[in-house]
Design an enzyme around this catalytic site. Structure first.
Site: not given
Length: 171
Positions: A11-12, A15, A32, A34, A48, A50, A52, A60
């Site tokens: 996480a964070r 990647k 995506a 999520a 995210h 913004a 990209r 999605e």
């Protein structure tokens, strides 16, 4: 030309940023996985998007990842999937069979023209989960990562924003 890249990390770890760098040239499709199930996740998704920019086609797809890849793969196009970990969580939440869905995903990846960049968490480096569901998820995530790594042309592990090549040549 078909090419598959797998970007692993915690996480964070950086990647997703690494995957965006590898998939930067349009045309590109961002898949995506999520779902905005709460306000914090909705804000995270908006941030995210913004980051990209507008050059990305965004799809999605929280469950039918194989279908999304089959529908959007094209010669000269890069598909970026972020991320397999949320996808697996969605599958388990909806009572889907992770092994069967992973087999469908692998088949879609192998059949797809163009380039596919997949992001996934490496969750097996920490403590063993305290409950059955946590252990089942950890085990399924490990199997998923291994299956994707086996068919990928290039695999990287990212820690502290630094990529380490595990398979394939340097990028």
């Amino acid at each position: 030309m078909h090419e598959t890249l797998l970007i692993l990390g915690g996480a964070r770890s950086g990647k997703s940023a690494r995957a965006l760098t590898l998939a930067a040239e349009p045309p590109h499709v961002f898949v995506a996985t999520a779902e905005a199930l709460d306000a914090e996740m909705a804000d995270r998704i908006a941030r995210h998007r913004a980051e990209r920019g507008d050059s990305w086609q965004v799809v999605e797809e929280p469950l039918d990842l194989a279908g999304a890849i089959a529908a959007h793969a094209a010669e000269g196009t890069t598909i970026l999937v972020d991320c397999l970990t949320l996808w697996l969580s969605n599958l388990m939440h909806h009572g889907r069979d992770p092994e069967a869905e992973t087999a469908r995903l692998v088949a879609a990846i192998e059949a797809a023209p163009g380039r596919i960049v997949l992001v996934s968490n490496e969750i097996g480096l920490g403590l063993a989960p305290m409950n059955e569901l946590g252990r089942a998820f950890r085990d399924a995530q490990g199997r998923l990562n291994q299956r994707i790594a086996a068919v990928a042309d290039h695999v990287e592990f990212v820690a502290a924003g630094l990529p380490l090549t595990l398979k394939g040549g340097p990028r």
